[in-house]
Design an enzyme around this catalytic site. Structure first.
Site, short mmCIF file in Angstrom:
data_model
loop_
_atom_site.label_atom_id
_atom_site.label_comp_id
_atom_site.label_asym_id
_atom_site.label_seq_id
_atom_site.Cartn_x
_atom_site.Cartn_y
_atom_site.Cartn_z
N GLU A 175 49.68 25.86 -127.27
CA GLU A 175 50.89 25.41 -126.58
C GLU A 175 51.28 26.34 -125.42
OE1 GLU A 175 53.85 23.18 -128.63
OE2 GLU A 175 55.28 24.78 -128.26
N THR A 215 55.35 22.17 -123.17
CA THR A 215 56.67 21.80 -123.68
C THR A 215 57.59 21.34 -122.55
OG1 THR A 215 57.66 23.99 -123.50
CG2 THR A 215 56.48 23.49 -125.55
N ARG A 268 63.26 13.75 -129.06
CA ARG A 268 64.66 13.55 -128.69
C ARG A 268 65.17 14.76 -127.93
NH1 ARG A 268 69.33 14.23 -132.92
NH2 ARG A 268 68.68 16.36 -132.43
N TYR A 295 58.99 17.53 -139.59
CA TYR A 295 59.58 18.77 -140.11
C TYR A 295 59.30 18.92 -141.61
CZ TYR A 295 61.71 18.16 -135.62
OH TYR A 295 61.87 17.99 -134.26
N GLN A 341 56.59 21.00 -137.20
CA GLN A 341 57.28 22.26 -136.95
C GLN A 341 56.48 23.35 -137.66
OE1 GLN A 341 59.66 23.81 -135.34
NE2 GLN A 341 61.56 23.23 -136.36
#
Ligand code: FAD
Length: 288
Positions: A17, A48, A107, A145, A176
């Site tokens: 990432e 991101t 979101r 999650y 996550q």
């Protein structure tokens, strides 16, 4: 290349990432890190969107640069909470035009001012997932999650909402971070029981300093196993030792995941090529 094709190859793969520069800093400030991570030829790199201290403005251009310059498939994150429908379409147009085929539909976190804002265009990621599907042409991922999202009162409630998001059109999920693999295994079992059958990419964070883990704990409520707490207690104040121990701990987690048949692991490498390099080196034979 679409990520569902990579993930369905069912062999151990690592992805890394990247986040755009903090405070809208120049792209050049992270370009060398991107180049070094891309040279490791990960299965894909994700970029991101306004998270991890980075801004949202550079996501598309960084994603485009990675794919063009290094030919590494890219997953562009896109969050919707502060966006209009037109804004989302502008981003999708730019991604499509540049040949980016993968979007992680999010979101985004609710800032205090967002909570009092009226006339939201989007309330939940499932609405964005549906919209990207209708737009067409993208492989769509969603976040999940294993320890429950902080806004959900129970894990079952969170999984029920996740099912709605998946049914809206997700091709895969990314978790996550977690520090105990049993949490992931139990979670995936519950997802399958709930009828969620798509791949669940395991998100692993190599913790290399004490401040980093303090921030994570404050934001996500992630559980730290006792074994990991001992590492922090013993090495937290010695940055070189903490980095070495954090990389070793993450490597061990990844080996266990691969050994248990999890094909895709995503490393929260935080623009840190030396961490990405070391982990990749530790797994060189396993990834062949
Ligand atoms: P949602 O799936 O919408 O879920 C948010 C909450 O709403 C959950 O508690 C869910 O159970 C609940 N919910 C969903 N639908 C309903 C419904 N119909 N009724 C009631 N409740 C509902 N943030 C960024 O800003 N940029 C990034 O690049 C970024 N990347 C991320 C990558 C990963 C892999 C992960 C795990 C998180 C990332 N985040 C990022 C953080 C994410 O934006 C936040 O965790 C955010 O609070 C939730 O986003 P979501 O897409 O999971 O939301």
């Amino acid at each position: 290349m679409k990520l569902n094709e990579i993930i369905s190859e069912n062999r151990p793969t690592l992805s890394f990432e990247i986040f755009p520069p903090k405070n809208s800093g120049p792209y050049e400030s992270i370009q060398p890190a991107i180049a070094k991570i891309a040279e490791l030829v990960p299965s894909y790199m994700s970029v991101t969107y306004g998270a991890g201290g980075g801004t949202s403005s550079g996501t598309v251009s960084i994603a485009v640069d990675i794919q063009k310059a290094y030919h590494v498939p890219v997953l562009a994150h896109l969050s919707c909470i502060n966006s209009t429908r037109e804004g989302v379409h502008t981003q999708l147009d730019a991604l499509r035009e540049a040949g980016i085929e993968n979007v992680l539909a999010l979101r985004g976190d609710l800032a205090p001012e967002t909570k009092t804002q009226k006339n939201w265009h989007y309330h939940y990621a499932s609405e964005l997932v549906r919209e990207i599907r209708e737009y067409g042409g993208f492989c769509v991922g969603g976040a999940c999650y294993p320890e429950g999202h902080t806004e959900s009162s129970t894990q079952m409630e969170d999984i029920a909402h996740l099912k709605e998001k998946v049914d809206a059109g997700c091709d895969f999920l990314t978790t996550q971070m977690f520090f105990d693999n049993n949490i992931y295994y139990n979670y995936v079992y519950k997802l399958r029981e709930a009828g969620i059958q798509i791949p669940v990419v395991a998100g692993i964070m190599p913790v290399t300093n004490l401040n980093q883990i303090r921030r994570i704990m404050a934001l996500s409520g992630t559980v730290l196993p006792q074994r990991f707490r001992y590492i922090l207690d013993r090495f937290g104040e010695n940055s070189a030792a903490m980095k070495q121990a954090g990389i070793a701990y993450a490597t061990e987690q990844i080996i266990d995941l691969f050994a248990n048949g999890v094909p895709a692991v995503h490393v929260y490498s935080m623009n840190n090529p030396s961490v990405a390099q070391k982990i990749q080196e530790n797994l060189s034979e396993i990834l062949k």
